[in-house]
Scaffold this motif. Structure first.
Motif, PDB file in Angstrom:
ATOM      1  N   CYS A  81       7.584  -3.953  -0.309  1.00  0.00           N
ATOM      2  CA  CYS A  81       6.726  -2.778  -0.137  1.00  0.00           C
ATOM      3  C   CYS A  81       7.540  -1.504  -0.313  1.00  0.00           C
ATOM      4  N   LEU A  82       7.028  -0.565  -1.099  1.00  0.00           N
ATOM      5  CA  LEU A  82       7.709   0.698  -1.342  1.00  0.00           C
ATOM      6  C   LEU A  82       7.615   1.645  -0.148  1.00  0.00           C
ATOM      7  N   GLY A  83       6.623   1.429   0.696  1.00  0.00           N
ATOM      8  CA  GLY A  83       6.391   2.372   1.788  1.00  0.00           C
ATOM      9  C   GLY A  83       5.843   3.694   1.287  1.00  0.00           C
ATOM     10  N   CYS A  84       5.185   3.696   0.131  1.00  0.00           N
ATOM     11  CA  CYS A  84       4.666   4.938  -0.456  1.00  0.00           C
ATOM     12  C   CYS A  84       3.442   5.457   0.285  1.00  0.00           C
ATOM     13  N   ARG A  85       2.751   4.558   0.993  1.00  0.00           N
ATOM     14  CA  ARG A  85       1.606   4.872   1.837  1.00  0.00           C
ATOM     15  C   ARG A  85       0.410   5.425   1.059  1.00  0.00           C
ATOM     16  N   ALA A  86       0.338   5.074  -0.222  1.00  0.00           N
ATOM     17  CA  ALA A  86      -0.825   5.452  -1.016  1.00  0.00           C
ATOM     18  C   ALA A  86      -2.083   4.763  -0.511  1.00  0.00           C
TER      19      ALA A  86
END
Length: 460
Positions: A81-86
Protein backbone atom coordinates in the motif's frame (compact mmCIF):
# COMPACT_ATOMS: atom_id res chain seq x y z
CA UNK A 1 14.08 -20.41 24.14
CA UNK A 2 14.85 -21.74 20.65
CA UNK A 3 14.32 -19.77 17.44
CA UNK A 4 10.97 -21.40 16.66
CA UNK A 5 9.62 -20.52 20.08
CA UNK A 6 10.87 -16.95 19.64
CA UNK A 7 9.16 -16.77 16.24
CA UNK A 8 5.88 -18.04 17.70
CA UNK A 9 6.13 -15.55 20.54
CA UNK A 10 6.77 -12.70 18.12
CA UNK A 11 3.80 -13.66 15.93
CA UNK A 12 1.58 -13.92 18.99
CA UNK A 13 2.63 -10.46 20.16
CA UNK A 14 1.98 -9.02 16.68
CA UNK A 15 -1.51 -10.52 16.55
CA UNK A 16 -2.34 -9.32 20.05
CA UNK A 17 -1.23 -5.75 19.29
CA UNK A 18 -3.33 -5.70 16.13
CA UNK A 19 -6.35 -6.99 18.06
CA UNK A 20 -5.81 -4.35 20.77
CA UNK A 21 -5.04 -1.32 18.61
CA UNK A 22 -7.03 -1.64 15.38
CA UNK A 23 -10.04 0.68 15.54
CA UNK A 24 -12.81 -1.87 15.23
CA UNK A 25 -15.45 0.80 14.67
CA UNK A 26 -13.57 1.99 11.59
CA UNK A 27 -13.21 -1.60 10.37
CA UNK A 28 -16.98 -2.02 10.68
CA UNK A 29 -17.65 1.31 8.93
CA UNK A 30 -16.42 -0.17 5.65
CA UNK A 31 -19.55 -1.13 3.68
CA UNK A 32 -17.56 -3.16 1.10
CA UNK A 33 -19.06 -0.93 -1.62
CA UNK A 34 -15.86 -0.87 -3.70
CA UNK A 35 -15.90 2.87 -4.43
CA UNK A 36 -12.27 2.93 -3.23
CA UNK A 37 -11.03 0.50 -5.84
CA UNK A 38 -10.91 2.81 -8.90
CA UNK A 39 -8.98 5.34 -6.79
CA UNK A 40 -6.36 2.82 -5.62
CA UNK A 41 -3.12 2.69 -7.67
CA UNK A 42 -2.11 -0.80 -6.51
CA UNK A 43 -5.53 -2.24 -7.30
CA UNK A 44 -5.38 -0.58 -10.71
CA UNK A 45 -1.99 -2.16 -11.39
CA UNK A 46 -2.73 -5.66 -10.05
CA UNK A 47 -6.51 -6.12 -10.22
CA UNK A 48 -6.27 -8.03 -6.92
CA UNK A 49 -8.95 -7.56 -4.27
CA UNK A 50 -6.32 -7.87 -1.52
CA UNK A 51 -4.39 -4.98 -3.10
CA UNK A 52 -7.31 -2.58 -2.67
CA UNK A 53 -8.32 -0.58 0.44
CA UNK A 54 -11.45 -2.72 0.80
CA UNK A 55 -9.35 -5.87 0.60
CA UNK A 56 -6.77 -4.63 3.09
CA UNK A 57 -9.49 -3.63 5.54
CA UNK A 58 -10.97 -7.12 5.18
CA UNK A 59 -7.55 -8.59 6.02
CA UNK A 60 -7.22 -6.34 9.07
CA UNK A 61 -10.71 -7.31 10.27
CA UNK A 62 -10.01 -11.01 9.76
CA UNK A 63 -6.98 -10.69 12.04
CA UNK A 64 -8.94 -8.66 14.60
CA UNK A 65 -11.71 -11.33 14.56
CA UNK A 66 -9.19 -14.15 15.00
CA UNK A 67 -10.00 -15.66 11.60
CA UNK A 68 -6.46 -15.41 10.21
CA UNK A 69 -2.89 -14.95 11.33
CA UNK A 70 -0.93 -11.80 10.38
CA UNK A 71 1.41 -13.87 8.22
CA UNK A 72 3.91 -12.86 5.56
CA UNK A 73 1.20 -12.49 2.89
CA UNK A 74 -0.65 -10.10 5.22
CA UNK A 75 2.51 -8.04 5.73
CA UNK A 76 3.24 -7.96 1.99
CA UNK A 77 -0.15 -6.46 1.20
CA UNK A 78 0.24 -3.81 3.90
CA UNK A 79 3.72 -2.97 2.61
CA UNK A 80 2.43 -2.77 -0.97
CA UNK A 81 0.00 0.00 0.00
CA UNK A 82 1.31 3.44 -0.96
CA UNK A 83 -0.56 5.16 1.84
CA UNK A 84 -1.71 7.78 -0.69
CA UNK A 85 -5.18 7.81 0.93
CA UNK A 86 -6.96 8.46 -2.36
CA UNK A 87 -9.59 6.06 -1.02
CA UNK A 88 -10.66 8.45 1.74
CA UNK A 89 -12.24 11.31 -0.28
CA UNK A 90 -14.32 8.83 -2.33
CA UNK A 91 -15.49 6.72 0.63
CA UNK A 92 -19.23 7.27 1.33
CA UNK A 93 -18.76 5.98 4.89
CA UNK A 94 -15.77 8.25 5.62
CA UNK A 95 -13.63 5.30 6.71
CA UNK A 96 -10.35 6.55 8.21
CA UNK A 97 -8.23 4.16 6.18
CA UNK A 98 -5.02 6.08 6.85
CA UNK A 99 -5.44 5.63 10.59
CA UNK A 100 -6.09 1.90 10.20
CA UNK A 101 -2.98 1.56 8.04
CA UNK A 102 -0.88 3.44 10.60
CA UNK A 103 -2.13 1.21 13.42
CA UNK A 104 -1.22 -1.84 11.37
CA UNK A 105 2.22 -0.49 10.40
CA UNK A 106 2.89 0.36 14.04
CA UNK A 107 2.29 -3.27 15.07
CA UNK A 108 4.36 -4.61 12.18
CA UNK A 109 7.23 -2.28 13.05
CA UNK A 110 7.24 -3.54 16.63
CA UNK A 111 6.83 -7.26 16.05
CA UNK A 112 7.22 -8.37 12.42
CA UNK A 113 10.35 -10.15 11.26
CA UNK A 114 12.67 -7.53 9.72
CA UNK A 115 13.08 -7.94 5.96
CA UNK A 116 16.22 -7.23 3.94
CA UNK A 117 19.83 -6.78 4.94
CA UNK A 118 19.21 -3.73 7.14
CA UNK A 119 16.48 -4.13 9.78
CA UNK A 120 13.99 -1.25 9.68
CA UNK A 121 14.29 -0.58 13.39
CA UNK A 122 18.09 -0.33 13.06
CA UNK A 123 17.73 2.08 10.14
CA UNK A 124 15.36 4.26 12.16
CA UNK A 125 17.74 4.26 15.12
CA UNK A 126 20.48 5.55 12.82
CA UNK A 127 18.26 8.15 11.11
CA UNK A 128 16.49 9.56 14.17
CA UNK A 129 19.30 11.78 15.55
CA UNK A 130 20.05 13.08 12.05
CA UNK A 131 16.49 14.14 11.32
CA UNK A 132 15.88 15.50 14.81
CA UNK A 133 18.67 18.08 14.68
CA UNK A 134 18.83 20.12 11.51
CA UNK A 135 22.54 20.85 11.79
CA UNK A 136 23.27 17.11 11.60
CA UNK A 137 21.23 16.84 8.43
CA UNK A 138 23.16 19.75 6.94
CA UNK A 139 26.39 17.93 7.79
CA UNK A 140 25.19 14.90 5.83
CA UNK A 141 24.23 17.18 2.95
CA UNK A 142 27.76 18.63 2.97
CA UNK A 143 29.08 15.17 2.13
CA UNK A 144 26.57 14.80 -0.71
CA UNK A 145 27.38 18.31 -1.92
CA UNK A 146 31.09 17.44 -2.08
CA UNK A 147 30.35 14.25 -4.03
CA UNK A 148 28.17 16.10 -6.54
CA UNK A 149 30.35 19.17 -7.05
CA UNK A 150 33.86 17.70 -6.84
CA UNK A 151 33.60 15.68 -10.02
CA UNK A 152 33.22 12.36 -8.20
CA UNK A 153 29.62 11.97 -9.33
CA UNK A 154 30.52 12.63 -12.96
CA UNK A 155 33.40 10.17 -12.72
CA UNK A 156 31.22 7.52 -11.06
CA UNK A 157 28.59 7.77 -13.79
CA UNK A 158 31.04 8.01 -16.67
CA UNK A 159 33.00 5.01 -15.42
CA UNK A 160 29.86 3.03 -14.55
CA UNK A 161 31.23 2.65 -11.03
CA UNK A 162 27.74 2.42 -9.53
CA UNK A 163 26.69 -0.63 -11.52
CA UNK A 164 26.61 -2.67 -8.30
CA UNK A 165 23.61 -0.63 -7.16
CA UNK A 166 20.07 -1.78 -8.08
CA UNK A 167 18.81 -0.11 -11.26
CA UNK A 168 16.26 2.07 -9.46
CA UNK A 169 18.95 3.34 -7.09
CA UNK A 170 21.19 4.24 -10.02
CA UNK A 171 18.34 6.22 -11.54
CA UNK A 172 17.69 8.01 -8.26
CA UNK A 173 21.37 8.93 -7.96
CA UNK A 174 21.34 10.47 -11.43
CA UNK A 175 18.25 12.64 -10.90
CA UNK A 176 19.04 13.78 -7.35
CA UNK A 177 19.10 17.61 -7.04
CA UNK A 178 22.29 19.31 -5.96
CA UNK A 179 22.52 19.40 -2.17
CA UNK A 180 22.83 22.76 -0.42
CA UNK A 181 24.32 22.46 3.07
CA UNK A 182 23.52 26.09 3.91
CA UNK A 183 19.74 25.70 4.19
CA UNK A 184 17.17 28.47 3.90
CA UNK A 185 18.25 30.37 7.03
CA UNK A 186 21.78 30.96 5.75
CA UNK A 187 20.55 31.58 2.21
CA UNK A 188 18.14 34.34 3.22
CA UNK A 189 20.27 35.63 6.09
CA UNK A 190 18.16 35.26 9.21
CA UNK A 191 15.15 33.81 11.01
CA UNK A 192 12.67 36.73 10.74
CA UNK A 193 11.56 38.90 7.81
CA UNK A 194 9.07 41.74 7.56
CA UNK A 195 6.11 41.86 5.21
CA UNK A 196 6.14 44.11 2.18
CA UNK A 197 3.11 46.32 1.71
CA UNK A 198 -0.05 45.80 3.72
CA UNK A 199 0.53 43.23 6.48
CA UNK A 200 -1.78 40.18 6.65
CA UNK A 201 -0.24 38.27 9.55
CA UNK A 202 2.75 36.27 10.73
CA UNK A 203 3.72 32.97 9.14
CA UNK A 204 6.05 30.36 10.57
CA UNK A 205 7.87 28.54 7.78
CA UNK A 206 8.12 24.79 8.21
CA UNK A 207 11.38 24.29 6.35
CA UNK A 208 11.36 20.48 6.42
CA UNK A 209 14.38 18.19 6.41
CA UNK A 210 14.99 16.85 2.90
CA UNK A 211 13.21 19.94 1.62
CA UNK A 212 15.80 22.26 3.14
CA UNK A 213 18.92 20.45 1.94
CA UNK A 214 17.83 19.27 -1.53
CA UNK A 215 15.22 21.93 -2.37
CA UNK A 216 16.68 24.94 -0.59
CA UNK A 217 15.81 27.22 -3.49
CA UNK A 218 12.13 26.35 -3.05
CA UNK A 219 12.30 27.37 0.61
CA UNK A 220 14.03 30.62 -0.37
CA UNK A 221 11.32 31.35 -2.94
CA UNK A 222 8.68 30.52 -0.34
CA UNK A 223 10.06 33.22 1.98
CA UNK A 224 10.20 35.72 -0.88
CA UNK A 225 6.63 35.02 -2.00
CA UNK A 226 5.24 35.17 1.53
CA UNK A 227 6.85 38.54 2.32
CA UNK A 228 5.73 39.91 -1.06
CA UNK A 229 2.22 38.71 -0.21
CA UNK A 230 2.11 40.69 3.04
CA UNK A 231 3.25 38.21 5.66
CA UNK A 232 5.91 38.58 8.30
CA UNK A 233 7.91 35.34 8.12
CA UNK A 234 9.52 33.52 11.03
CA UNK A 235 11.72 30.42 10.65
CA UNK A 236 11.86 28.80 14.12
CA UNK A 237 15.38 27.55 14.76
CA UNK A 238 14.72 24.36 16.74
CA UNK A 239 12.04 22.84 14.51
CA UNK A 240 12.60 19.20 13.55
CA UNK A 241 11.49 16.74 10.88
CA UNK A 242 7.69 16.44 10.63
CA UNK A 243 7.98 12.71 11.41
CA UNK A 244 6.16 11.45 8.31
CA UNK A 245 8.89 9.05 7.16
CA UNK A 246 8.92 7.45 10.61
CA UNK A 247 5.16 7.40 11.15
CA UNK A 248 4.34 5.88 7.75
CA UNK A 249 6.73 2.99 8.37
CA UNK A 250 5.36 2.29 11.84
CA UNK A 251 7.72 4.16 14.17
CA UNK A 252 5.00 6.26 15.79
CA UNK A 253 7.01 6.88 18.97
CA UNK A 254 9.69 8.79 17.06
CA UNK A 255 7.00 10.67 15.12
CA UNK A 256 5.38 11.72 18.41
CA UNK A 257 8.71 12.95 19.72
CA UNK A 258 9.20 15.12 16.64
CA UNK A 259 5.60 16.34 16.82
CA UNK A 260 5.99 17.54 20.41
CA UNK A 261 9.15 19.42 19.51
CA UNK A 262 7.46 21.18 16.58
CA UNK A 263 4.28 21.99 18.51
CA UNK A 264 6.35 23.64 21.24
CA UNK A 265 8.70 25.51 18.92
CA UNK A 266 5.97 26.98 16.72
CA UNK A 267 3.79 27.70 19.74
CA UNK A 268 6.61 29.72 21.28
CA UNK A 269 7.01 31.61 17.98
CA UNK A 270 3.48 33.09 18.31
CA UNK A 271 2.61 32.79 14.62
CA UNK A 272 -0.81 33.06 12.96
CA UNK A 273 -0.13 30.41 10.32
CA UNK A 274 2.37 27.64 9.66
CA UNK A 275 3.37 27.41 5.99
CA UNK A 276 4.12 24.08 4.36
CA UNK A 277 5.45 23.79 0.80
CA UNK A 278 5.62 19.97 0.87
CA UNK A 279 2.35 18.07 0.67
CA UNK A 280 3.69 15.07 2.58
CA UNK A 281 4.95 17.22 5.45
CA UNK A 282 1.78 19.31 5.54
CA UNK A 283 -0.42 16.23 5.77
CA UNK A 284 1.60 14.98 8.73
CA UNK A 285 1.49 18.36 10.46
CA UNK A 286 -2.31 18.74 10.17
CA UNK A 287 -2.76 15.38 11.88
CA UNK A 288 -0.61 16.08 14.94
CA UNK A 289 -3.81 16.28 16.98
CA UNK A 290 -4.57 12.66 15.99
CA UNK A 291 -0.97 11.58 16.57
CA UNK A 292 -0.94 13.04 20.11
CA UNK A 293 -4.58 12.32 20.95
CA UNK A 294 -3.70 9.99 23.84
CA UNK A 295 -1.50 12.53 25.64
CA UNK A 296 -3.71 14.94 27.58
CA UNK A 297 -1.12 17.69 28.01
CA UNK A 298 -0.38 17.77 24.27
CA UNK A 299 -3.76 17.29 22.60
CA UNK A 300 -4.85 20.94 23.01
CA UNK A 301 -1.62 22.53 21.72
CA UNK A 302 -1.47 19.94 18.92
CA UNK A 303 -5.01 20.83 17.83
CA UNK A 304 -4.15 24.54 17.75
CA UNK A 305 -0.99 23.75 15.78
CA UNK A 306 -2.86 21.61 13.23
CA UNK A 307 -5.41 24.36 12.56
CA UNK A 308 -2.62 26.82 11.79
CA UNK A 309 -0.98 24.62 9.12
CA UNK A 310 -1.69 25.83 5.58
CA UNK A 311 -0.27 24.95 2.20
CA UNK A 312 1.78 27.77 0.69
CA UNK A 313 -0.70 28.12 -2.19
CA UNK A 314 -3.58 28.86 0.19
CA UNK A 315 -1.59 31.57 1.96
CA UNK A 316 -0.55 33.23 -1.30
CA UNK A 317 -4.12 33.21 -2.58
CA UNK A 318 -5.30 35.09 0.52
CA UNK A 319 -3.21 38.08 -0.51
CA UNK A 320 -4.55 40.89 -2.69
CA UNK A 321 -1.06 41.30 -4.11
CA UNK A 322 -1.58 38.77 -6.90
CA UNK A 323 -4.95 40.12 -8.01
CA UNK A 324 -3.00 42.82 -9.82
CA UNK A 325 -1.40 40.34 -12.20
CA UNK A 326 -2.36 40.49 -15.87
CA UNK A 327 -4.91 37.90 -16.90
CA UNK A 328 -3.29 34.58 -17.75
CA UNK A 329 -2.63 34.22 -21.46
CA UNK A 330 -4.42 30.89 -21.77
CA UNK A 331 -7.03 29.42 -19.44
CA UNK A 332 -6.49 25.92 -18.10
CA UNK A 333 -7.90 23.08 -20.15
CA UNK A 334 -7.61 19.35 -20.55
CA UNK A 335 -5.42 17.47 -22.98
CA UNK A 336 -8.57 16.64 -24.96
CA UNK A 337 -9.09 20.34 -25.67
CA UNK A 338 -6.19 21.37 -27.92
CA UNK A 339 -5.66 25.06 -28.47
CA UNK A 340 -3.21 27.09 -30.49
CA UNK A 341 -0.95 29.13 -28.22
CA UNK A 342 1.52 31.93 -28.78
CA UNK A 343 5.16 31.06 -29.30
CA UNK A 344 6.12 32.60 -25.92
CA UNK A 345 3.52 30.59 -24.00
CA UNK A 346 4.76 27.73 -21.84
CA UNK A 347 2.65 24.57 -21.63
CA UNK A 348 2.65 23.09 -18.15
CA UNK A 349 0.81 20.28 -16.40
CA UNK A 350 0.39 19.42 -12.73
CA UNK A 351 0.83 16.15 -10.84
CA UNK A 352 -1.07 16.20 -7.56
CA UNK A 353 0.58 15.57 -4.22
CA UNK A 354 -1.61 12.80 -2.78
CA UNK A 355 -1.39 14.07 0.76
CA UNK A 356 -2.04 17.68 -0.23
CA UNK A 357 -5.16 16.58 -2.08
CA UNK A 358 -6.44 13.71 0.05
CA UNK A 359 -5.41 14.74 3.57
CA UNK A 360 -5.05 18.52 3.55
CA UNK A 361 -7.87 18.74 0.96
CA UNK A 362 -6.03 21.64 -0.69
CA UNK A 363 -5.49 20.25 -4.18
CA UNK A 364 -7.13 23.20 -5.92
CA UNK A 365 -4.73 25.83 -4.52
CA UNK A 366 -1.77 25.12 -6.83
CA UNK A 367 -4.11 25.08 -9.82
CA UNK A 368 -5.48 28.49 -8.87
CA UNK A 369 -1.93 29.84 -8.68
CA UNK A 370 -1.15 28.50 -12.13
CA UNK A 371 -4.21 30.22 -13.54
CA UNK A 372 -2.83 33.56 -12.34
CA UNK A 373 0.42 33.30 -14.28
CA UNK A 374 0.56 35.13 -17.63
CA UNK A 375 1.76 33.27 -20.72
CA UNK A 376 1.18 29.88 -19.13
CA UNK A 377 -0.89 27.23 -20.86
CA UNK A 378 -2.01 24.98 -18.02
CA UNK A 379 -3.22 21.58 -19.25
CA UNK A 380 -4.82 19.26 -16.71
CA UNK A 381 -3.08 15.89 -16.45
CA UNK A 382 -5.52 13.03 -16.95
CA UNK A 383 -5.55 11.07 -13.71
CA UNK A 384 -3.34 13.71 -12.09
CA UNK A 385 -4.95 12.84 -8.78
CA UNK A 386 -3.49 9.31 -8.97
CA UNK A 387 -0.33 8.71 -6.91
CA UNK A 388 2.92 9.03 -8.86
CA UNK A 389 4.52 6.15 -6.94
CA UNK A 390 6.80 8.16 -4.66
CA UNK A 391 4.98 7.81 -1.31
CA UNK A 392 7.89 8.65 0.98
CA UNK A 393 10.46 5.89 0.43
CA UNK A 394 8.02 3.59 -1.38
CA UNK A 395 9.90 4.00 -4.67
CA UNK A 396 13.00 2.64 -2.91
CA UNK A 397 11.42 -0.35 -1.14
CA UNK A 398 8.80 -1.22 -3.81
CA UNK A 399 10.62 -0.18 -7.00
CA UNK A 400 8.71 -2.37 -9.48
CA UNK A 401 5.27 -1.11 -8.44
CA UNK A 402 6.55 2.47 -8.20
CA UNK A 403 8.00 2.27 -11.73
CA UNK A 404 4.79 0.76 -13.14
CA UNK A 405 2.81 3.62 -11.64
CA UNK A 406 5.11 6.42 -12.79
CA UNK A 407 5.25 4.93 -16.31
CA UNK A 408 1.46 5.23 -16.51
CA UNK A 409 1.75 8.83 -15.30
CA UNK A 410 4.21 9.60 -18.07
CA UNK A 411 1.77 8.26 -20.66
CA UNK A 412 -0.68 10.91 -19.48
CA UNK A 413 2.04 13.58 -19.52
CA UNK A 414 2.78 12.72 -23.12
CA UNK A 415 -0.82 13.51 -24.06
CA UNK A 416 -0.58 17.02 -22.57
CA UNK A 417 2.46 17.95 -24.70
CA UNK A 418 3.71 19.86 -21.66
CA UNK A 419 7.34 20.95 -21.42
CA UNK A 420 7.11 21.39 -17.64
CA UNK A 421 5.62 19.07 -15.02
CA UNK A 422 4.78 20.89 -11.79
CA UNK A 423 4.36 19.32 -8.36
CA UNK A 424 3.82 20.45 -4.74
CA UNK A 425 5.93 17.87 -2.94
CA UNK A 426 9.64 16.96 -3.09
CA UNK A 427 9.00 13.21 -3.28
CA UNK A 428 6.58 13.69 -6.18
CA UNK A 429 9.09 15.94 -7.92
CA UNK A 430 11.83 13.32 -7.66
CA UNK A 431 9.49 10.55 -8.80
CA UNK A 432 8.34 12.51 -11.84
CA UNK A 433 12.01 13.17 -12.66
CA UNK A 434 12.45 9.39 -12.52
CA UNK A 435 9.57 9.15 -14.98
CA UNK A 436 11.18 11.67 -17.30
CA UNK A 437 14.48 9.76 -17.06
CA UNK A 438 12.76 6.47 -17.87
CA UNK A 439 10.98 8.18 -20.77
CA UNK A 440 14.36 9.51 -22.00
CA UNK A 441 12.76 12.94 -22.19
CA UNK A 442 15.27 15.04 -20.22
CA UNK A 443 15.92 17.21 -23.26
CA UNK A 444 12.28 18.29 -23.61
CA UNK A 445 10.54 17.96 -20.21
CA UNK A 446 11.48 19.76 -17.01
CA UNK A 447 10.09 19.03 -13.54
CA UNK A 448 9.63 21.92 -11.09
CA UNK A 449 7.96 22.79 -7.82
CA UNK A 450 4.93 25.07 -8.23
CA UNK A 451 6.55 27.61 -5.88
CA UNK A 452 9.68 27.84 -8.03
CA UNK A 453 7.68 28.22 -11.24
CA UNK A 454 5.44 30.91 -9.72
CA UNK A 455 8.44 32.81 -8.35
CA UNK A 456 10.33 32.54 -11.66
CA UNK A 457 7.41 33.96 -13.63
CA UNK A 458 6.19 36.57 -11.13
CA UNK A 459 9.18 37.80 -9.11
CA UNK A 460 11.24 39.17 -11.96
Amino acid sequence: MNSREQDDQRKGALKQQLVNTLDYEQLMNCMRCGFCQPACPTFHQTGLEAASPRGRIALMKAVADGLMEPDEAFKQQMDLCLGCRACEPVCPSDVKYGQLLEQTKDALFEHAEPAGAIPLRGLHKFAKPIFKRHRRLRLMSTILHAYQRSGLQRLANKGNLLRWLPAHMQTMERIMPHADSRGVVKRVGGHRFEAKGERIGTVGLFRGCIMDVLFTETNVNTVRLLTESGYDVVIPKEQSCCGALFSHSGDRDTAREFAKQNVKVFGDAKVDYIASNAGGCGAMLVEYDHLLADEAEWVGPAREFAVQVKDISELLLRSQRWNQLPEAAVQSKTAAQPETTRDDTVTVTYQDSCHLRNVMRAGEGPRQLLRLIPDTNFVELEGGEVCCGSAGIYNLVQPQMANDIVDSRMEAVRDTKASIILTSNPGCLLQMKVGVEREKANDRIQVMHVVDYFAEKILK
